[in-house]
Design an enzyme around this catalytic site. Structure first.
Site, PDB file in Angstrom:
ATOM      1  CG  HIS A 163      -1.712  -0.420   1.282  1.00 46.50           C
ATOM      2  ND1 HIS A 163      -1.904  -2.236   2.248  1.00 46.50           N
ATOM      3  CD2 HIS A 163      -2.821  -1.171   0.368  1.00 46.50           C
ATOM      4  CE1 HIS A 163      -2.865  -2.533   2.091  1.00 46.50           C
ATOM      5  NE2 HIS A 163      -3.768  -2.303   1.089  1.00 46.50           N
ATOM      6  CB  CYS A 248      -2.312  -1.424   7.795  1.00 48.91           C
ATOM      7  SG  CYS A 248      -0.978  -1.964   8.870  1.00 48.91           S
TER       8      CYS A 248
END
Length: 258
Positions: A163, A248
């Site tokens: 990501h 995250c």
């Protein structure tokens, strides 16, 4: 007065079965992972954050990475449509949780895909990583939801990590930090500061110059301390084995009023 809430979800006992894309698979200790998650949550609470636990999903190995389920900006939650199909069941309980908190909702629709970990917010600028998990249609829908609210959406390439926020995050003054071998285009950001360790690229802004970060990046912590910030290290080794980082493991809600 704005509240500071953080959504979290306890790790599945099947964390070891979680996806890996850019690193080799290593054994995971689920009991250690749970203790590390509890310490992470305790660190948030110790620095003034109210944690809100999203119902656990034992059958979703990656469910602990709650940030990927949504993007929140100005009291609006855009519910993600994860690029990995196996992760799409993770969004329903997260959506129910933010609905109960009073946020307005939008959703990424097929054929769009978008993971929340691909979004880096700096003020009203939303950088979105265009790569393996977020596609062009996901970027278009992100723009359609947030640009009318005054956001500026900037797409940047992501090819070396899972990501965008696996590669870069930002300091409180807006300086983007990243580990250069994993950043596709440092020039995409007005101010970029290289850090000496991969996990040093990930910080959660706790407020008051305090930076929640991984214990595995001591040299980066020294760099931030020299810049006048206060590193708050936590051990997240078991989550790092599944390409996880401090960002995250929570969704930070900074703009809720009530």
């Amino acid at each position: 007065m704005a509240s500071r809430k953080a959504l979290v979800r306890r790790p599945s006992p099947r964390l070891a079965d979680g996806l890996v894309t850019h690193i080799d698979r290593k054994p995971v200790d689920p009991e250690l992972a749970l203790r590390q998650w509890e310490d992470y949550v305790a660190a948030l609470r110790a620095h003034g954050w109210q944690t809100v636990e999203v119902p656990p999903l034992d059958d979703c190995p990656d469910g602990v990475f709650i940030e990927d389920t949504m993007v929140v900006h100005r009291n609006v939650a855009l519910i993600a449509r994860p690029g990995a199909g196996s992760r799409r069941p993770e969004t329903a309980a997260a959506e129910e949780t933010v609905t109960a908190l009073g946020l307005s909702l939008n959703r990424i629709r097929e054929p769009g895909t978008l993971d929340g970990g691909d979004i880096l917010k700096i003020g009203d600028t939303l950088y979105v990583g265009r790569g393996g998990r977020t596609n062009g249609e996901g970027v278009r829908q992100l723009r359609a939801v947030f640009e009318p609210l005054g956001a500026r959406v900037v797409a940047v390439p992501v090819s070396r990590v899972l990501h965008l926020k696996s590669a870069v995050t930002a300091l409180p003054d807006g300086t983007v930090i990243g580990y250069p071998p994993l950043v596709d285009d440092p020039a995409a950001f007005p101010r970029f500061l290289p850090v000496p360790e991969e996990s040093g690229a990930h910080v959660v802004l706790l407020g008051g110059g305090r930076l929640l970060m991984a214990k595995s990046a001591p040299r980066s912590a020294e760099l931030f301390a020299d810049l006048g910030y206060q590193p708050v290290p936590v051990d997240i080794s078991e989550f790092e084995k599944r390409e996880g980082c401090v960002t995250c493991l929570s969704v930070r809600l900074r703009e809720l009023y009530g």
